[in-house]
Design a protein around this motif. Structure first.
Motif, mmCIF file in Angstrom:
data_model
loop_
_atom_site.group_PDB
_atom_site.id
_atom_site.type_symbol
_atom_site.label_atom_id
_atom_site.label_comp_id
_atom_site.label_asym_id
_atom_site.label_seq_id
_atom_site.Cartn_x
_atom_site.Cartn_y
_atom_site.Cartn_z
ATOM 1 N N GLN A 1 0.859 -1.217 0.098
ATOM 2 C CA GLN A 1 0.092 -0.118 -0.239
ATOM 3 C C GLN A 1 0.969 1.248 0.017
ATOM 4 O O GLN A 1 0.340 2.161 -0.598
ATOM 5 N N GLU A 2 1.913 1.283 0.892
ATOM 6 C CA GLU A 2 2.965 2.232 0.430
ATOM 7 C C GLU A 2 3.512 2.785 -0.781
ATOM 8 O O GLU A 2 3.491 3.668 -1.220
ATOM 9 N N ALA A 3 3.863 1.562 -1.504
ATOM 10 C CA ALA A 3 4.232 1.739 -2.907
ATOM 11 C C ALA A 3 3.215 2.235 -3.762
ATOM 12 O O ALA A 3 3.350 3.219 -4.575
ATOM 13 N N ARG A 4 1.886 1.714 -3.577
ATOM 14 C CA ARG A 4 0.663 2.170 -4.248
ATOM 15 C C ARG A 4 0.580 3.689 -4.123
ATOM 16 O O ARG A 4 0.362 4.676 -5.008
ATOM 17 N N ASP A 5 0.469 4.128 -2.819
ATOM 18 C CA ASP A 5 0.219 5.352 -2.575
ATOM 19 C C ASP A 5 1.480 6.469 -2.957
ATOM 20 O O ASP A 5 1.153 7.591 -3.297
ATOM 21 N N ALA A 6 2.511 5.910 -3.230
ATOM 22 C CA ALA A 6 3.752 6.557 -3.832
ATOM 23 C C ALA A 6 3.524 6.702 -5.354
ATOM 24 O O ALA A 6 4.615 7.555 -6.023
ATOM 25 N N GLY A 7 2.758 5.904 -5.962
ATOM 26 C CA GLY A 7 2.819 6.059 -7.565
ATOM 27 C C GLY A 7 3.181 4.597 -8.205
ATOM 28 O O GLY A 7 3.190 4.845 -9.495
ATOM 29 N N ALA A 8 3.383 3.774 -7.320
ATOM 30 C CA ALA A 8 3.883 2.610 -7.888
ATOM 31 C C ALA A 8 2.704 1.713 -8.816
ATOM 32 O O ALA A 8 1.615 1.554 -7.980
ATOM 33 N N GLN A 9 2.667 1.461 -9.996
ATOM 34 C CA GLN A 9 1.678 0.652 -10.686
ATOM 35 C C GLN A 9 1.931 -0.765 -10.606
ATOM 36 O O GLN A 9 0.840 -1.513 -11.047
ATOM 37 N N PHE A 10 3.033 -1.522 -10.095
ATOM 38 C CA PHE A 10 3.053 -2.741 -10.064
ATOM 39 C C PHE A 10 4.033 -3.256 -8.929
ATOM 40 O O PHE A 10 5.039 -2.298 -8.578
ATOM 41 N N ALA A 11 4.122 -4.458 -8.389
ATOM 42 C CA ALA A 11 4.811 -4.619 -7.442
ATOM 43 C C ALA A 11 5.690 -5.962 -7.485
ATOM 44 O O ALA A 11 5.330 -6.794 -8.511
ATOM 45 N N VAL A 12 7.077 -5.899 -7.088
ATOM 46 C CA VAL A 12 7.791 -7.057 -7.388
ATOM 47 C C VAL A 12 8.502 -7.498 -5.897
ATOM 48 O O VAL A 12 8.752 -6.676 -5.313
ATOM 49 N N SER A 13 8.524 -8.763 -5.948
ATOM 50 C CA SER A 13 8.911 -9.221 -4.579
ATOM 51 C C SER A 13 10.160 -10.449 -4.939
ATOM 52 O O SER A 13 9.876 -11.116 -5.851
ATOM 53 N N PRO A 14 11.135 -10.471 -4.257
ATOM 54 C CA PRO A 14 11.839 -11.827 -4.384
ATOM 55 C C PRO A 14 11.324 -12.975 -4.146
ATOM 56 O O PRO A 14 12.115 -14.117 -4.364
#
Length: 216
Positions: free
Chosen positions: A79-92
Motif C-alpha cells: 500500500q505504501e508503494a501504491r500510495d507513492a505512485g507504483a503501478q506494480f509490485a515485485v518481490s524476491p
C-alpha cells in the motif's frame, strides 16, 4: 487503465532497470535518461529510505513511465508503494501474506521464484508472470530451459546476475519475457550524473534485443 503483469513485461522487453535510488534529487533525471533510451518500465527497489520519495518524484515528473516498486518483503509495503505512485509490485519471493497484500492493494504482482516447487506455489495463486531470482550466469539459462517443459505458458523475468554480456543468451529463451538488470543504470554513473551514458546503455540493450528479433 488497469494493468496486467503480462502486459507490463511485454512493455518492459528487453530490460526492466532495477534502480536503487539513495538521492531523490537525482531520481527524475535518472528516469528521463532511461526514458530517452526507450525504457518505459522501471523498477524502483525499496532498499533505501529514499525509495518511496523517489517514486513520488518520478511519477510527478515523468507520468508517461510505468513504475514498479521492487524488493517488497513486508505486507505494508504494497500500500505504501501504491500510495507513492507504483503501478506494480515485485518481490524476491512468494508467500500467502505477500499475495494477500498485493490483492488488497489491487496491484499487479511479480513474485519471485527459483525452484519448480516455488513455481507451483505461484501457479496455485494464479500467477503466470514470474520473476526468476537469482538468475546467475549459465545456471539461470539451464534452469529456464528445464522449467519450460513442465510449465508451459509461464513467462519469466530473470533478475540478479543479468548483464549486457549475457543478455542475449537469456532473452532468446522462449519463456523469457524480459530481464531485470542494474547494469543499465549503475550507481557509479548515477552519482556522476552521467545521463547520456545511461541513455546509451538503454539504447544498446534495445539494439541487442532488436538484432535477436530480426534474426529469428
Amino acid at each position: 487503465m488497469s494493468l496486467s503483469m503480462d502486459w507490463v513485461l511485454q512493455q518492459a522487453r528487453p530490460v526492466m532497470p532495477v534502480l536503487v535510488i539513495d538521492d531523490v534529487a537525482l531520481a527524475a533525471d535518472l528516469a528521463r535518461a532511461l526514458f530517452a533510451g526507450g525504457v518505459r518500465v522501471m523498477e524502483i527497489t525499496l532498499r533505501t529510505p529514499q525509495a518511496l520519495d523517489a517514486l513520488v518524484e518520478i511519477r510527478r515528473e515523468l507520468p508517461e513511465a510505468i513504475l514498479g516498486a521492487g524488493t517488497l518483503i513486508h505486507t505494508e509495503q504494497f500500500q505504501e508503494a501504491r500510495d507513492a505512485g507504483a503501478q506494480f509490485a515485485v518481490s524476491p519471493g512468494c508467500t500467502p501474506r505477500l499475495v494477500a497484500a498485493a490483492e488488497d492493494a489491487k496491484m499487479p504482482f511479480l513474485p519471485g521464484v527459483m525452484t519448480p516447487s516455488e513455481v507451483l506455489v505461484a501457479l496455485e495463486y494464479g500467477y503466470r508472470s514470474l520473476k526468476l531470482f537469482p538468475a546467475n550466469g549459465t545456471g539461470a539459462v539451464k534452469m529456464l530451459k528445464s522449467l519450460k517443459g513442465p510449465f508451459t505458458g509461464i513467462r519469466f523475468c530473470p533478475t540478479g546476475g543479468i548483464t549486457q554480456e549475457n543478455l542475449l543468451n537469456v532473452l532468446r529463451l522462449p519463456n523469457v519475457a524480459c530481464v531485470g538488470g542494474t547494469w543499465i543504470a549503475p550507481p557509479s554513473l548515477v552519482r556522476a550524473r552521467a545521463w547520456d551514458q545511461i541513455t546509451q546503455l538503454a539504447i544498446e540493450a534495445r539494439d541487442l534485443a532488436a538484432s535477436l528479433e530480426h534474426s529469428a
